[in-house]
Design a protein around this motif. Structure first.
Motif, mmCIF file in Angstrom:
data_model
loop_
_atom_site.group_PDB
_atom_site.id
_atom_site.type_symbol
_atom_site.label_atom_id
_atom_site.label_comp_id
_atom_site.label_asym_id
_atom_site.label_seq_id
_atom_site.Cartn_x
_atom_site.Cartn_y
_atom_site.Cartn_z
ATOM 1 N N LEU A 199 0.825 -1.208 0.000
ATOM 2 C CA LEU A 199 0.000 0.000 0.000
ATOM 3 C C LEU A 199 0.860 1.258 0.000
ATOM 4 N N ILE A 230 2.511 1.669 -3.487
ATOM 5 C CA ILE A 230 1.544 2.122 -4.492
ATOM 6 C C ILE A 230 1.192 3.585 -4.268
ATOM 7 N N ASP A 231 0.925 3.945 -3.027
ATOM 8 C CA ASP A 231 0.553 5.325 -2.720
ATOM 9 C C ASP A 231 1.685 6.293 -3.065
ATOM 10 N N THR A 243 -7.493 3.418 -3.206
ATOM 11 C CA THR A 243 -7.103 2.017 -3.028
ATOM 12 C C THR A 243 -8.013 1.329 -2.024
ATOM 13 N N ILE A 303 -3.911 -5.375 -3.696
ATOM 14 C CA ILE A 303 -4.519 -4.054 -3.512
ATOM 15 C C ILE A 303 -5.327 -3.736 -4.768
ATOM 16 N N VAL A 349 -6.885 -0.905 -6.987
ATOM 17 C CA VAL A 349 -6.673 0.517 -7.239
ATOM 18 C C VAL A 349 -7.720 0.982 -8.236
#
Length: 160
Positions: A84, A87-88, A102, A110, A112
């Motif tokens: 997470l 990705i963020d 997400t 995850i 998205v």
């Protein structure tokens, strides 16, 4: 000549002025048809043919690059960061921070969701995730969002 009825007999007996007006009207109608219907249609077909030609060039390039990409070594593992966080952080660095959300998925994946994201930026971001962090795309649904170049996407990612 009666108003509202047109026949060959009335055309033959019409005054030269009326025949000229009728001929000018026929020419104007023909020109209107050509410029209002045929010319825009021809332009639209030409643009579509150009897009198809470009798509064929892009496809040929992708097919030629696919074997090379398939032989690349696996991406290194993430530096202990959670999926997470990776990705963020990477989405914000890529300029996609405003258009995504997400949700945790099944088995460490995850989900998205992107809204009105630039397609080129989205694809580049997915490539960066895969190359630098070993993130793999499980599934992706990408749809146009109405504006040229912008897409809505639902993507499921997991650590590789």
């Amino acid at each position: 000549m009666k108003l509202g009825s047109l026949s060959l007999d009335s055309l033959a007996t019409a005054a030269p002025r009326e025949r000229r007006m009728l001929a000018v009207g026929a020419v104007a109608a023909a020109l209107l048809f050509v410029f209002a219907v045929l010319v825009p249609l021809d332009r639209s077909v030409s643009r579509a043919q150009q897009r198809i030609a470009q798509k064929k060039v892009d496809l040929a390039w992708m097919q030629a690059a696919a074997p090379e990409i398939a032989t690349l070594p696996a991406a290194p593992a993430a530096n202990g960061e959670s999926l997470l966080v990776i990705i963020d952080r990477s989405a914000r660095e890529s300029g996609l921070g405003k258009s995504f959300s997400t949700e945790p998925g099944a088995a460490g994946s995850i989900a998205v969701r992107m809204e009105k994201a630039p397609f080129d930026t989205l694809i580049a971001w997915l490539g960066i995730l895969a190359q630098q962090n070993g993130v793999v795309v499980d599934s992706a649904t990408i749809e146009k969002s109405g504006a040229p170049g912008l897409v809505n996407a639902a993507i499921v990612l997991h650590a590789g």
